[in-house]
Design a protein around this motif. Structure first.
Motif, PDB file in Angstrom:
ATOM      1  N   GLU A  93      42.049  46.229  58.999  1.00  0.00           N
ATOM      2  CA  GLU A  93      42.136  45.998  57.549  1.00  0.00           C
ATOM      3  C   GLU A  93      43.049  47.050  56.896  1.00  0.00           C
ATOM      4  OE1 GLU A  93      41.070  43.338  56.389  1.00  0.00           O
ATOM      5  OE2 GLU A  93      39.423  42.689  57.699  1.00  0.00           O
ATOM      6  N   ASN A  97      47.194  46.352  55.776  1.00  0.00           N
ATOM      7  CA  ASN A  97      47.208  46.495  54.306  1.00  0.00           C
ATOM      8  C   ASN A  97      46.342  45.470  53.592  1.00  0.00           C
ATOM      9  OD1 ASN A  97      49.044  48.673  54.139  1.00  0.00           O
ATOM     10  ND2 ASN A  97      50.726  47.262  54.556  1.00  0.00           N
ATOM     11  N   THR A  98      45.294  45.006  54.238  1.00  0.00           N
ATOM     12  CA  THR A  98      44.425  44.019  53.599  1.00  0.00           C
ATOM     13  C   THR A  98      43.166  44.650  53.012  1.00  0.00           C
ATOM     14  OG1 THR A  98      43.605  43.574  55.805  1.00  0.00           O
ATOM     15  CG2 THR A  98      45.129  41.977  54.894  1.00  0.00           C
ATOM     16  N   ASP A 100      42.824  46.887  50.650  1.00  0.00           N
ATOM     17  CA  ASP A 100      42.847  46.876  49.179  1.00  0.00           C
ATOM     18  C   ASP A 100      42.522  45.484  48.638  1.00  0.00           C
ATOM     19  OD1 ASP A 100      43.456  49.516  49.091  1.00  0.00           O
ATOM     20  OD2 ASP A 100      45.574  49.268  48.597  1.00  0.00           O
ATOM     21  N   LEU A 101      43.030  44.466  49.322  1.00  0.00           N
ATOM     22  CA  LEU A 101      42.799  43.087  48.851  1.00  0.00           C
ATOM     23  C   LEU A 101      41.313  42.731  48.961  1.00  0.00           C
ATOM     24  CD1 LEU A 101      45.876  41.230  50.387  1.00  0.00           C
ATOM     25  CD2 LEU A 101      45.666  42.321  48.172  1.00  0.00           C
ATOM     26  N   LEU A 102      40.659  43.222  49.998  1.00  0.00           N
ATOM     27  CA  LEU A 102      39.216  42.956  50.154  1.00  0.00           C
ATOM     28  C   LEU A 102      38.422  43.684  49.078  1.00  0.00           C
ATOM     29  CD1 LEU A 102      38.482  43.267  53.987  1.00  0.00           C
ATOM     30  CD2 LEU A 102      38.831  41.215  52.646  1.00  0.00           C
ATOM     31  N   VAL A 103      38.820  44.942  48.840  1.00  0.00           N
ATOM     32  CA  VAL A 103      38.067  45.765  47.891  1.00  0.00           C
ATOM     33  C   VAL A 103      38.136  45.188  46.483  1.00  0.00           C
ATOM     34  CG1 VAL A 103      38.037  48.046  46.793  1.00  0.00           C
ATOM     35  CG2 VAL A 103      38.227  47.862  49.241  1.00  0.00           C
ATOM     36  N   ILE A 104      39.289  44.623  46.104  1.00  0.00           N
ATOM     37  CA  ILE A 104      39.410  44.110  44.726  1.00  0.00           C
ATOM     38  C   ILE A 104      38.922  42.665  44.612  1.00  0.00           C
ATOM     39  CG2 ILE A 104      41.221  45.687  43.985  1.00  0.00           C
ATOM     40  CD1 ILE A 104      43.233  43.406  44.429  1.00  0.00           C
ATOM     41  N   SER A 105      38.439  42.103  45.708  1.00  0.00           N
ATOM     42  CA  SER A 105      37.864  40.750  45.606  1.00  0.00           C
ATOM     43  C   SER A 105      36.418  40.880  45.118  1.00  0.00           C
ATOM     44  CB  SER A 105      37.911  40.059  46.966  1.00  0.00           C
ATOM     45  OG  SER A 105      36.914  40.593  47.798  1.00  0.00           O
ATOM     46  N   ASP A 106      35.714  39.758  45.124  1.00  0.00           N
ATOM     47  CA  ASP A 106      34.332  39.760  44.632  1.00  0.00           C
ATOM     48  C   ASP A 106      33.352  40.236  45.710  1.00  0.00           C
ATOM     49  OD1 ASP A 106      33.273  39.359  42.182  1.00  0.00           O
ATOM     50  OD2 ASP A 106      32.509  37.352  42.600  1.00  0.00           O
ATOM     51  N   LEU A 107      33.876  40.573  46.882  1.00  0.00           N
ATOM     52  CA  LEU A 107      32.995  40.979  47.987  1.00  0.00           C
ATOM     53  C   LEU A 107      32.462  42.383  47.751  1.00  0.00           C
ATOM     54  CD1 LEU A 107      35.096  39.818  51.065  1.00  0.00           C
ATOM     55  CD2 LEU A 107      32.978  38.800  50.236  1.00  0.00           C
ATOM     56  N   LYS A 108      31.176  42.544  48.019  1.00  0.00           N
ATOM     57  CA  LYS A 108      30.602  43.892  47.918  1.00  0.00           C
ATOM     58  C   LYS A 108      30.829  44.595  49.257  1.00  0.00           C
ATOM     59  CE  LYS A 108      27.031  42.435  44.739  1.00  0.00           C
ATOM     60  NZ  LYS A 108      25.742  41.795  44.674  1.00  0.00           N
ATOM     61  N   HIS A 245      33.766  51.870  45.891  1.00  0.00           N
ATOM     62  CA  HIS A 245      34.663  52.488  44.911  1.00  0.00           C
ATOM     63  C   HIS A 245      34.194  53.919  44.634  1.00  0.00           C
ATOM     64  CE1 HIS A 245      36.305  53.009  40.747  1.00  0.00           C
ATOM     65  NE2 HIS A 245      37.328  52.414  41.312  1.00  0.00           N
ATOM     66  N   ALA A 246      35.142  54.808  44.392  1.00  0.00           N
ATOM     67  CA  ALA A 246      34.810  56.232  44.223  1.00  0.00           C
ATOM     68  C   ALA A 246      33.801  56.461  43.101  1.00  0.00           C
ATOM     69  CB  ALA A 246      36.077  57.015  43.949  1.00  0.00           C
TER      70      ALA A 246
ATOM     71  N   LEU B  57      41.616  50.474  42.225  1.00  0.00           N
ATOM     72  CA  LEU B  57      41.749  51.007  43.585  1.00  0.00           C
ATOM     73  C   LEU B  57      41.785  52.533  43.615  1.00  0.00           C
ATOM     74  CD1 LEU B  57      44.264  48.450  45.048  1.00  0.00           C
ATOM     75  CD2 LEU B  57      41.909  48.783  45.757  1.00  0.00           C
ATOM     76  N   ARG B  77      33.600  45.815  38.884  1.00  0.00           N
ATOM     77  CA  ARG B  77      33.443  44.427  39.354  1.00  0.00           C
ATOM     78  C   ARG B  77      33.829  43.444  38.261  1.00  0.00           C
ATOM     79  NH1 ARG B  77      31.161  43.586  43.996  1.00  0.00           N
ATOM     80  NH2 ARG B  77      30.368  41.547  43.491  1.00  0.00           N
ATOM     81  N   ARG B  80      37.584  43.421  38.187  1.00  0.00           N
ATOM     82  CA  ARG B  80      38.190  42.737  39.341  1.00  0.00           C
ATOM     83  C   ARG B  80      38.160  41.225  39.177  1.00  0.00           C
ATOM     84  NH1 ARG B  80      34.989  46.539  43.502  1.00  0.00           N
ATOM     85  NH2 ARG B  80      36.257  48.389  43.190  1.00  0.00           N
ATOM     86  N   ALA B 108      36.065  34.751  49.221  1.00  0.00           N
ATOM     87  CA  ALA B 108      35.791  36.139  48.829  1.00  0.00           C
ATOM     88  C   ALA B 108      35.650  36.277  47.317  1.00  0.00           C
ATOM     89  CB  ALA B 108      36.902  37.056  49.334  1.00  0.00           C
ATOM     90  N   TYR B 109      36.284  35.381  46.565  1.00  0.00           N
ATOM     91  CA  TYR B 109      36.145  35.407  45.108  1.00  0.00           C
ATOM     92  C   TYR B 109      34.997  34.515  44.639  1.00  0.00           C
ATOM     93  CZ  TYR B 109      40.174  38.317  44.229  1.00  0.00           C
ATOM     94  OH  TYR B 109      41.023  39.400  44.154  1.00  0.00           O
TER      95      TYR B 109
END
Lengths: 501, 315
Positions: A93, A97-98, A100-108, A245-246, B57, B77, B80, B108-109
């Motif tokens: 991941e 470079n995926t 970041d894409l996972l983190v900004i999705s709706d997935l926890k 997230h931080a 991010l 959230r 996002r 995922a969304y």
């Protein structure tokens, strides 16, 4: 059939997206194809060799070596290749470079970790089903205890999941190339060792199947299983925390797992003491727990003191609930508060064991003193180091320094006197018989009954109490911050300010 | 965007340091609904850091970013779900077909059942990927990959789009296609923050700009307003039937006119009077019998403006 289609579609919708993606990718990937074929081929070859060398299908008790050989191939697949696949998948991941894409999705973060873990489980299941015919054949060849086989396969499945969880957690560390290679090498060594242990366990169970029915052995196995399951739970919590997230609360889940571990160990110890009719036995796991908890609490007590903005907003509006949740919220002072709470619970349990003990032959006082010594050392290591480093923990590098200090507080007094002893030609120091060695002091406390003199452990109790007292203002500040956040939330709710505009 | 009340994306005084390097220093600007804001700056100016903070991010050391009025720090959230981020490095699972890739991110969304299939179909149609839905990502061209990344960004129908260098490495045709897609998205009411090194691209599609250099915001607002703040004059071209000499004499007598020089068959001069003044000047030229056949205020050259601001010729 027509009714099943919408049901399947609904089920498909409910599946963890990561699981769907991972299984699709894994089955198309070269790594899975190679390792799957290799393990099946290896099992076939080894099986044939054993059959030929053991006198053929009709030979007496051939099932045992056949099973062990097949299990070795299976263990290599599910305890080494599959967890490594989970590591590669999670590392991928970042490489692709995926992440970041996972983190900004709706997935926890938890969904991401469980998706990876479940897909490792699915791949492991494919291996088990492929090895099924070999295992049945081992049983048909005789000499194999069915109960033992079932225990081994069940345990091996849980073990595989735990190792995959550890691999996923490891992949969240060291994203730089050098660190990644070092982590990968370390993990590979760990997995090979873990696979070796699994094979050794299989050999033991096959050769001594009656052990599985012995009460003592069941206690030991249940204790080990508890440890392994909690290793997996910690790994999942660590991975989840590392992906968050931080500004998210990254600590509470780990603190809850640590508290559950305490509860589980106490329950297990109580069960052991009850079945063996020996209350003093509860103290043995308590003693070990004092040292085991050092690792997670090193991280808790060296966290940044202040609550993150997001964590602060989610503190309960109820003062009482906020007060009880305080030890579980992030922050070094609150970490020490949780440790204090655990000490109180452990002391209560130890007192219970002490009072219930009616066997005058049992050295319960010595066992209790040894346990108290172990916990006092843990308090000093954690409390003293975090007291010194509390000003550093607002920055990530400072937190690393603070954690190293805890390690130093343990290692320094343990080995430095020995070095001094080497130059001063002091035999007792050289043999690590000094107060800096907690294990020696625990031994002295436990052995004091035999020697007919009390152990000189009073000073470590005094040191632990002093350290706790010195940390009291810090713990109080931690509670006050939580109560202030609770009051702020109460005010927000009173004025009707929505959490999300 | 002057009023922040209607801003879909609002950056409020964010600062971010990496060790001793101050990557972003007290940057504030806003992007309204239906607006395209060009985020301009040299390499290492702090564009990507700012955009990553907007996308939840990275965490700013100071300040905050609001997406539809909600803090990305306190409610990441929520942010996002409303923000689509297209990073400068395209993240993809190389051996995955386009349809599977989009299906995964739709899941995922949180898109379910028929809605998921419909959404994936719609974004593939919008970005022109329908015909190659079965192709593996590794086999796509750079332009197709950028369109796939945009498709992924649009899956959850975000109201704010943050696009980091979307046109980097694209050929002219792919750039034009991407520009049209971005314009269409803005016309649908989405707020778009887009960074690019190709300034001519940005000047053609952006309503506003935010110019950043060495971590500090140098200028922000509508292009013409920024241009006026940097250069109070505009360049005007005029061609008359009265001849260059007579026209030049006429122009030099007017207030706000300077630096008159010949260009082609006419004259170019710098004028400080704004649109109203330019209209008065044209009317005066007609009344003076110059018979103007061409008269036009030149558009703002973003590249010139950028160089003037970043090279310190203007503050």
């Amino acid at each position: 059939m027509s009714a099943a289609v919408p049901l399947l579609a609904r089920l498909d919708d409910r599946l963890n997206p990561i699981l769907v993606k991972e299984v699709r990718q894994a089955l198309r990937g070269l790594y899975f194809k190679l390792t799957f074929r290799f393990s099946i081929l290896a099992a076939t070859c080894v099986g044939v060799v054993i059959l030929l060398s053991g006198g053929g299908v009709g030979a007496e008790r051939l099932g045992q070596p056949f099973f062990i050989a097949i299990y070795a191939c299976l263990a290599a697949a599910v305890h080494c290749f599959v967890p490594f696949l989970a590591f590669v998948s999670m590392s991928g991941e970042w490489d692709e470079n995926t992440y970041d894409l996972l983190v900004i999705s709706d997935l926890k973060p938890r969904q991401i970790v469980f998706g990876k873990l479940l897909s490792a489980g699915v791949v492991a299941m494919l291996h088990y089903s492929a090895f099924g015919p070999f295992l049945v054949m081992a049983f048909l060849l005789r000499g194999v205890d069915l109960y033992g086989v079932l225990i081994l396969i069940g345990g091996s499945t849980v073990y595989s999941l735990v190792l995959s969880a550890v691999a996923i957690a490891a992949s969240t560390f060291g994203r730089a190339r050098f660190a990644r290679v070092a982590t990968m090498a370390g993990l590979a060594g760990f997995l090979i060792g873990a696979t070796g242990l699994s094979i050794a366990a299989a050999v033991g169970v096959m050769e001594e199947p009656e052990l599985l029915r012995a009460t003592d052995f069941v206690h030991v196995v249940s204790g080990l299983s508890l440890g392994i399951v909690f290793l997996g739970a910690f790994a999942v919590a660590v991975a989840t925390s590392r992906l968050a997230h931080a500004e998210e609360n990254r600590s509470s889940e780990l603190r809850i797992v640590a508290s559950l571990l305490v509860a589980a160990v106490l329950l297990w110890g109580a069960g052991l003491a009850w079945t063996m009719r020996t209350p003093a036995l509860l103290l043995a796991p308590l003693l070990v727990l004092g040292f085991v908890l050092l690792l997670p609490f090193t991280f808790f007590v060296t966290e940044s003191e202040t609550l993150g903005r997001r964590a602060r907003r989610h503190v309960s509006a109820s003062r009482l609930a906020a007060l009880f949740s305080a030890p579980f919220l992030p922050g070094g002072g609150r970490g020490l508060l949780l440790f204090l709470a655990v000490i109180v619970i452990a002391a209560l349990c130890a007192s219970g064991a002490f009072l219930l003990n009616d066997d005058p032959q049992m050295p319960i006082a010595e066992a209790a003193r040894a346990t108290a010594v172990a916990w006092s050392y843990a308090v000093v290591y954690l409390g003293l180091s975090s007291l010194v480093s509390k000003g550093w923990t607002s920055a990530p590098k400072g937190r690393i320094r603070a954690r190293l200090l805890v390690l130093l507080a343990f290692i320094g007094p343990l080995f430095v006197p020995s070095v001094v002893g080497f130059f001063a030609e002091s035999e007792s120091l050289l043999e690590m018989k000094h107060a800096g060695n907690p294990f020696w002091m625990i031994f002295l406390a436990a052995d004091s009954g035999h020697r007919g003199q009390p152990a000189s452990s009073g000073w470590i109790f005094a040191a632990a109490a002093a350290v706790l007292l010195a940390n009291m203002p810090r713990m109080a500040r931690g509670v006050r911050e939580v109560l202030a956040a609770s009051a702020a939330r109460q005010e927000r709710e009173r004025t009707g300010a929505p959490a999300v505009p | 965007m002057n009023s922040t009340a209607a801003a879909a994306l609002e950056v409020r005084g964010i600062s971010k340091s990496f060790g001793s390097l101050k990557a972003v220093d007290d940057v504030s600007f806003a992007v309204g609904r239906g607006e395209i804001c060009g985020f301009i700056g040299p390499n290492g100016a702090g564009k990507t850091t700012t955009m990553r903070i907007c996308a939840t991010l990275d965490l700013p050391d100071l300040g905050d970013v609001l997406v539809e009025g909600t803090s990305v720090i306190e409610e990441p959230r929520f942010a996002r779900r409303r923000l689509g981020f297209m990073p400068d490095s395209f993240g993809a699972y190389a051996s995955t077909p386009i349809a599977h890739y989009l299906d995964f991110f739709a899941r995922a969304y949180g898109l379910r059942g028929a809605a998921r299939k419909e959404t994936v179909g719609r974004v593939m149609e919008f970005t022109g990927l329908e015909a190659i839905a079965g192709h593996e990502i590794a086999a796509l061209s750079k332009g197709q990959k950028q369109r796939l990344c945009l498709a992924k960004t649009l899956l959850h129908d975000p109201s704010v789009l943050v696009l980091d260098e979307p046109a980097a490495g694209l050929d002219p045709r792919a750039r034009v296609e991407l520009r049209e897609l971005v314009k269409t998205l803005a016309s649908m009411g989405k707020a778009v923050l887009v960074s690019s090194h190709i300034l001519s691209e940005l000047s053609e599609m952006c309503h506003t700009i935010a110019m950043i250099d060495r971590g500090r915001l140098r200028a922000t607002g509508e292009l013409a307003t920024v241009a006026r703040s940097v250069r109070p004059h505009v360049a005007v071209f005029v061609r008359t039937l009265a001849g260059e000499e007579k026209t030049e004499r006429f122009l030099l007598e007017r207030p706000g006119v300077a630096n008159v020089r010949p260009e082609g068959k006419g004259l170019v001069f710098e004028f400080e009077g704004g649109d109203e003044g330019a209209a008065d000047l044209l009317e005066a030229a007609v009344r003076a019998g110059l018979k103007p056949v061409e008269f036009g205020v030149r558009g703002v050259d973003l590249e010139d403006l950028y160089l003037e601001i970043t090279e310190g010729r203007a503050s």
